[in-house]
Design an enzyme around this catalytic site. Structure first.
Site, PDB file in Angstrom:
ATOM      1  N   ASP A 260       0.854  -1.195   0.000  1.00 42.63           N
ATOM      2  CA  ASP A 260       0.000   0.000   0.000  1.00 42.63           C
ATOM      3  C   ASP A 260       0.893   1.251   0.000  1.00 42.63           C
ATOM      4  O   ASP A 260       1.817   1.356   0.809  1.00 42.63           O
ATOM      5  CB  ASP A 260      -0.863  -0.047   1.281  1.00 42.63           C
ATOM      6  CG  ASP A 260      -1.976   0.974   1.293  1.00 42.63           C
ATOM      7  OD1 ASP A 260      -2.401   1.410   0.209  1.00 42.63           O
ATOM      8  OD2 ASP A 260      -2.440   1.316   2.406  1.00 42.63           O
TER       9      ASP A 260
ATOM     10  N   ASP B 262       2.940   5.071  -5.441  1.00 46.02           N
ATOM     11  CA  ASP B 262       2.233   6.333  -5.215  1.00 46.02           C
ATOM     12  C   ASP B 262       3.165   7.502  -5.510  1.00 46.02           C
ATOM     13  O   ASP B 262       3.940   7.937  -4.666  1.00 46.02           O
ATOM     14  CB  ASP B 262       1.709   6.400  -3.774  1.00 46.02           C
ATOM     15  CG  ASP B 262       0.890   7.666  -3.550  1.00 46.02           C
ATOM     16  OD1 ASP B 262       0.761   8.474  -4.504  1.00 46.02           O
ATOM     17  OD2 ASP B 262       0.368   7.854  -2.433  1.00 46.02           O
TER      18      ASP B 262
ATOM     19  N   GLU C 161      -1.681   5.919  -8.760  1.00 47.89           N
ATOM     20  CA  GLU C 161      -2.692   6.898  -8.311  1.00 47.89           C
ATOM     21  C   GLU C 161      -2.563   8.185  -9.106  1.00 47.89           C
ATOM     22  O   GLU C 161      -1.458   8.672  -9.341  1.00 47.89           O
ATOM     23  CB  GLU C 161      -2.513   7.169  -6.805  1.00 47.89           C
ATOM     24  CG  GLU C 161      -3.507   8.207  -6.269  1.00 47.89           C
ATOM     25  CD  GLU C 161      -3.550   8.254  -4.735  1.00 47.89           C
ATOM     26  OE1 GLU C 161      -3.394   7.214  -4.079  1.00 47.89           O
ATOM     27  OE2 GLU C 161      -3.744   9.365  -4.209  1.00 47.89           O
TER      28      GLU C 161
ATOM     29  N   HIS D 110      -9.487   4.586  -2.378  1.00 50.27           N
ATOM     30  CA  HIS D 110      -8.792   4.670  -1.086  1.00 50.27           C
ATOM     31  C   HIS D 110      -9.697   5.409  -0.097  1.00 50.27           C
ATOM     32  O   HIS D 110     -10.721   5.962  -0.476  1.00 50.27           O
ATOM     33  CB  HIS D 110      -7.481   5.450  -1.253  1.00 50.27           C
ATOM     34  CG  HIS D 110      -6.372   4.634  -1.839  1.00 50.27           C
ATOM     35  ND1 HIS D 110      -5.223   4.361  -1.155  1.00 50.27           N
ATOM     36  CD2 HIS D 110      -6.255   4.013  -3.039  1.00 50.27           C
ATOM     37  CE1 HIS D 110      -4.431   3.610  -1.905  1.00 50.27           C
ATOM     38  NE2 HIS D 110      -5.026   3.390  -3.063  1.00 50.27           N
TER      39      HIS D 110
ATOM     40  N   ASN E  98     -10.344   0.251  -0.200  1.00 54.68           N
ATOM     41  CA  ASN E  98      -9.337   0.197   0.870  1.00 54.68           C
ATOM     42  C   ASN E  98      -9.924   0.572   2.225  1.00 54.68           C
ATOM     43  O   ASN E  98     -10.524   1.655   2.363  1.00 54.68           O
ATOM     44  CB  ASN E  98      -8.213   1.196   0.574  1.00 54.68           C
ATOM     45  CG  ASN E  98      -7.317   0.759  -0.551  1.00 54.68           C
ATOM     46  OD1 ASN E  98      -7.619  -0.186  -1.272  1.00 54.68           O
ATOM     47  ND2 ASN E  98      -6.200   1.440  -0.710  1.00 54.68           N
TER      48      ASN E  98
ATOM     49  N   ASP F 187      -8.803   0.656   6.329  1.00 53.76           N
ATOM     50  CA  ASP F 187      -7.807   0.512   7.402  1.00 53.76           C
ATOM     51  C   ASP F 187      -8.350   1.089   8.713  1.00 53.76           C
ATOM     52  O   ASP F 187      -8.429   0.412   9.739  1.00 53.76           O
ATOM     53  CB  ASP F 187      -6.512   1.238   6.973  1.00 53.76           C
ATOM     54  CG  ASP F 187      -5.414   1.104   8.006  1.00 53.76           C
ATOM     55  OD1 ASP F 187      -5.544   0.286   8.941  1.00 53.76           O
ATOM     56  OD2 ASP F 187      -4.399   1.827   7.896  1.00 53.76           O
ATOM     57  N   THR F 188      -8.786   2.338   8.648  1.00 52.16           N
ATOM     58  CA  THR F 188      -9.223   3.040   9.870  1.00 52.16           C
ATOM     59  C   THR F 188     -10.302   2.266  10.644  1.00 52.16           C
ATOM     60  O   THR F 188     -10.223   2.159  11.874  1.00 52.16           O
ATOM     61  CB  THR F 188      -9.750   4.445   9.478  1.00 52.16           C
ATOM     62  OG1 THR F 188      -8.660   5.183   8.927  1.00 52.16           O
ATOM     63  CG2 THR F 188     -10.318   5.179  10.668  1.00 52.16           C
TER      64      THR F 188
HETATM   65  P1  13P Z   1      -9.171   4.555   5.538  1.00 44.82           P
HETATM   66  O1  13P Z   1      -8.304   5.454   6.362  1.00 44.82           O
HETATM   67  O2  13P Z   1     -10.458   5.221   5.156  1.00 44.82           O
HETATM   68  O3  13P Z   1      -9.395   3.242   6.183  1.00 44.82           O
HETATM   69  O4  13P Z   1      -8.394   4.277   4.166  1.00 44.82           O
HETATM   70  C1  13P Z   1      -7.307   3.380   4.136  1.00 44.82           C
HETATM   71  C2  13P Z   1      -6.597   3.418   2.816  1.00 44.82           C
HETATM   72  O5  13P Z   1      -7.045   3.970   1.844  1.00 44.82           O
HETATM   73  C3  13P Z   1      -5.286   2.727   2.756  1.00 44.82           C
HETATM   74  O6  13P Z   1      -4.630   2.955   1.539  1.00 44.82           O
END
Ligand code: 13P
Length: 316
Positions: A81, A103, A133, A210, A253, A255-256
């Protein structure tokens, strides 16, 4: 089984999106595999530069390879990533990653094409695929920081030229989302008008979204009730994922949201058990909660129940 994102995108295009989940540790790895098998979904494991240095990049590789043995039915890609040139090259040469993201979106258009093309040439020579990107998201993602004011949406008119000249296999587009737990400040919103213009110029080409965590308000409220201080956190409406998928988004994507699950579980656990100093009881709760979270997210992405079709497509 580790496959390229390209294979997964062929199966998903126009119908559903594949969840791309960032992992850093053992508990996330176990919960991710369990959740994706519960929902019978193909998936993408995302490894950021930060994750590669959190413990050791070899540790992540060993955990994922071991999880692959423990869960032999799982079908997934291993994806870098937000890579820079050097990290992309390392991952391409490692023989472990099936996909990398270069990126260079902060560079000018010509430089972004030149850097992407260099990574594409090296990756394709080894059967690895490349996400690039164009445009810039708002918010903060580890080493990537773009001020809200500077955030630039992807220009549909240049997207086709970028893809043709760089040779990338998928394109991350900036359509209003941002990384982190504080999205859509001011007048930002998800821009389906921009997305459909991009798809019109690149029909059949896999697009990536993302910054797609939903930042559930119930999760934020529980974190705050257990001592957290997340004020004004908000995210993307998960009910919009399928609309994005119909418009060519094949990878979403997240993560948060996973970090929020971790924070809620651990804050609540230690608030309810102030006498405890064993890491395993909350770790067990987290793995189960993370698996449930992943399965529910896959339902929203439309990838639930697709694993068997993907396995058949791959001749498994
Ligand atoms: P979030 O912060 O919305 O989860 O996005 C994660 C992301 O895009 C990782 O590349």
């Amino acid at each position: 089984m580790i496959v390229t994102t390209k294979k997964l995108f062929e199966a998903a295009y126009g119908k559903y999106a594949i969840g791309a989940y960032n992992i850093n540790n053992l508990e996330q790895t176990m919960g991710l595999f369990q959740g994706c098998l519960m929902s019978r979904s193909p998936f993408i494991i995302q490894i950021s530069k930060g994750a590669r240095t959190y413990t050791h990049k070899k540790m992540l590789e060993a955990m994922i390879r071991t999880a692959d043995e423990i869960f032999p039915e799982a079908v997934f890609a291993v994806h870098l990533d937000h890579g820079d040139e050097q990290t992309c090259m390392e991952c391409i040469e490692s023989g472990f990653y099936s996909s990398v993201m270069i990126d260079a979106s902060h560079e000018d258009f010509e430089t972004n094409i030149a850097i992407t093309k260099k990574i594409v040439d090296a990756a394709h020579a080894r059967g690895i695929v490349v996400e690039s990107e164009l445009g810039q998201l708002g918010g903060v993602e580890e080493h990537v920081s773009v001020s809200e004011a500077d955030a630039k949406l992807t220009d549909p008119d240049t997207a086709k030229e970028f893809v043709e000249r760089s040779g990338c296999d998928s394109l991350a587009v900036a359509i209003g989302t941002s990384h982190g737990a504080f999205k859509f400040s001011g007048n930002q919103a998800l821009r389906f008008d921009v997305l459909s213009e991009i798809q019109r110029r690149l029909p059949g080409f896999p697009l990536v979204m993302h910054g797609s965590s939903s930042v559930p308000q119930e999760e934020v409220a529980r974190i705050n009730a257990a001592g957290g201080a997340l004020k004004g956190a908000k995210g993307v409406d998960a009910d919009q994922f399928l609309r994005a998928a119909e418009l060519g988004v094949t990878k979403i994507n997240i993560d948060t949201d996973g970090r929020l699950v971790w924070t809620r579980v651990h804050r609540e656990y230690f608030q309810e058990h102030p006498e405890n100093f064993d890491l395993r009881p909350p770790g067990k709760v987290f793995m189960a909660e993370y698996a449930k979270f992943i399965a529910a997210k896959n339902d929203k992405l439309g990838s639930s129940g697709q694993l068997d079709a993907v396995r058949r497509m791959l001749g498994l």
